[in-house]
Write an enzyme that holds these catalytic residues in place. Structure first.
Site, PDB file in Angstrom:
ATOM      1  N   LYS A   1       0.836  -1.133  -0.010  1.00 40.31           N
ATOM      2  CA  LYS A   1      -0.039  -0.017  -0.013  1.00 40.31           C
ATOM      3  C   LYS A   1       0.844   1.209   0.145  1.00 40.31           C
ATOM      4  O   LYS A   1       2.062   1.165   0.275  1.00 40.31           O
ATOM      5  CB  LYS A   1      -0.866   0.051   1.158  1.00 40.31           C
TER       6      LYS A   1
ATOM      7  N   TYR B   1      16.372  31.082   5.312  1.00 40.77           N
ATOM      8  CA  TYR B   1      15.390  31.984   5.435  1.00 40.77           C
ATOM      9  C   TYR B   1      15.128  32.335   7.085  1.00 40.77           C
ATOM     10  O   TYR B   1      15.488  31.132   7.618  1.00 40.77           O
ATOM     11  CB  TYR B   1      14.202  31.162   5.241  1.00 40.77           C
TER      12      TYR B   1
HETATM   13  C1  LIG Z   1       0.008  -1.692   6.973  1.00 38.12           C
HETATM   14  C2  LIG Z   1      -0.557  -2.945   7.358  1.00 38.12           C
HETATM   15  C3  LIG Z   1       0.333  -3.914   7.671  1.00 38.12           C
HETATM   16  C4  LIG Z   1       1.816  -4.030   7.554  1.00 38.12           C
HETATM   17  O1  LIG Z   1       2.531  -3.406   8.882  1.00 38.12           O
HETATM   18  P1  LIG Z   1       3.883  -3.464   9.035  1.00 38.12           P
HETATM   19  O2  LIG Z   1       4.114  -3.004  10.346  1.00 38.12           O
HETATM   20  O3  LIG Z   1       4.468  -2.344   8.100  1.00 38.12           O
HETATM   21  O4  LIG Z   1       4.289  -4.667   8.804  1.00 38.12           O
HETATM   22  C5  LIG Z   1      -0.322  -5.257   7.915  1.00 38.12           C
HETATM   23  N1  LIG Z   1      -1.598  -5.413   8.175  1.00 38.12           N
HETATM   24  C6  LIG Z   1      -2.302  -4.311   7.789  1.00 38.12           C
HETATM   25  C7  LIG Z   1      -3.855  -4.428   8.151  1.00 38.12           C
HETATM   26  C8  LIG Z   1      -2.080  -3.009   7.562  1.00 38.12           C
HETATM   27  O5  LIG Z   1      -2.852  -1.920   7.176  1.00 38.12           O
END
Ligand SMILES: *Cc1c(COP(=O)(O)O)cnc(C)c1O
Length: 377
Positions: free
Chosen positions: A35, A262
């Site tokens: 994702k 800045y």
């Molecule tokens: C993002 C996510 C993960 C992965 O988590 P990590 O801590 O990056 O391993 C696993 N399960 C769900 C439902 C997530 O949203």
């Protein structure tokens, strides 16, 4: 070319994936979480690499991300972690996607659409075992299972939950979540369900909670080579995948008492050599790193001085011998035997490594190194 470059080392990704396999063994399937542009690492090339390594599932937040994966030639099963809206059922069928379900109205809509299309849509039932975020509250899971049972056209392929604090040293809450989850899995079995995948483990679960592996694990962060927290009991060696680099755009000598940047928030205390770098908060290099960040030049650390601007950052290289214009500068990653980790940057601005990766990499142009898959598109 003036600017900064995000390098993604796909050999490091392969190494990290092999670590996941090593930990969970061959009988547990792996869902690679890609994702948010693979946490800023480039969703499609990362997914291609994982697919070539035999990943069993991929996980994204949205239907839109999944469609991009399918259009890029990805054929692995894809779980939509945030579920779908009722009007997204057409792409779910078209692209063979697996939505998470946790709302009865959407579950019913999926069922109706599946029946109308003469399809059977696989779904994963999301349960909230204590995170208090997405999912059916564990106390209401029974009712939802009864509902699923009554719906035709959907196939319960998975049941899952998510840990709230598996990355903390104290695992008592994670164990409580796991216990609640197991109780629901038993209930599901009693109701005649036999889902292929029960899953709850994120990276912290994979690293620290072998009891949570079940039939599938869902690592994200560890694939990208960073630990989910410094509190793990059994840390694993991982290789960071992302590097942020630039070059010295201009080098100049300034006298003592010169204001830099800045707001003149830094004034040189001595005659100084200042390197100006073509990178700024537009590149995701957080402005809160003004007068705090460090970069690597000539295998040495140089402090950020003055404010970070949109496209420029100034660093003090007075103490580094031999610096020249066009020298390579590493803002995240390794140079020689030195390294700046996402954890180091995150600590300086009170956030977590996850956010550093997303901000630096997310949807920016990247250079992919050591790919083992044929380039497409
Ligand atoms: C993002 C996510 C993960 C992965 O988590 P990590 O801590 O990056 O391993 C696993 N399960 C769900 C439902 C997530 O949203």
């Amino acid at each position: 070319m003036v600017g900064s470059t995000i390098e993604i080392d796909l050999a490091a990704l392969r190494y990290n994936f092999s670590k996941v396999r090593e930990l969970v063994g061959q009988s547990t399937a792996v869902l690679g979480v890609v994702k948010s542009d693979a946490y800023g690492h480039g969703m499609l090339p990362v997914a291609r690499e994982l697919e070539s390594l035999g990943v069993e599932y991929l996980g994204v937040s949205t239907c839109r991300e999944a469609a991009a994966l399918r259009q890029g030639g990805i054929t692995s099963p894809i779980l939509l972690l945030l579920g779908i809206e009722a009007d997204e059922i057409t792409p779910v069928i078209k692209y063979s996607l697996t939505p998470a379900i946790f709302r009865s109205d959407v579950a019913k809509a999926i069922s109706a659409a599946a029946l109308a299309a003469d399809a059977r849509i696989p779904v994963h039932f999301k349960i909230d075992t204590g995170m208090g975020r997405l999912g059916v509250p564990h106390a209401e899971a029974d009712n939802f299972l009864e509902l699923i049972k009554s719906l035709e056209g959907i196939r319960l392929e998975g049941i899952f939950s998510h840990f709230a604090s598996a990355d903390e040293h104290d695992k008592s809450f994670s164990n409580k979540q796991l216990e609640r989850f197991r109780r629901i899995l038993d209930r599901a079995q009693n109701l005649g369900f036999n889902p292929r995948y029960a899953h709850i483990a994120n990276s912290a679960g994979v690293i620290d909670l072998p009891d949570s592996y079940l039939q599938l694990v869902r690592p994200g962060l560890m694939l990208y080579g960073a630990p989910p927290s410094p509190e793990l009991h059994s840390p694993v060696t991982l290789r960071p995948v992302m590097t942020l680099k630039t070059r010295v755009l201009q080098l100049k000598k300034v006298p003592a008492g010169s204001p830099i940047g800045y707001g003149c928030t830094h004034t040189t205390s001595r005659a100084s050599l200042i390197a100006t770098l073509p990178v700024g908060y537009d590149d995701g290099y957080d402005r809160l790193l003004s007068n705090k960040g460090e970069v690597l030049i000539r295998n040495r650390r140089a402090p950020v001085v003055g404010r970070i601007s949109m496209c420029l950052t100034t660093v003090d290289v007075t103490d580094i011998p031999g610096v020249e214009q066009d020298d390579e500068v590493v803002l995240l990653g390794r140079q020689g035997d030195k390294e700046i980790t996402a954890d180091e940057i995150a600590a300086k601005i009170s956030t977590i490594n996850y956010e550093i990766f997303c901000n630096l990499g997310g949807n920016r142009k990247k250079v992919f190194l050591n790919s083992s898959t044929p380039e497409q598109n």
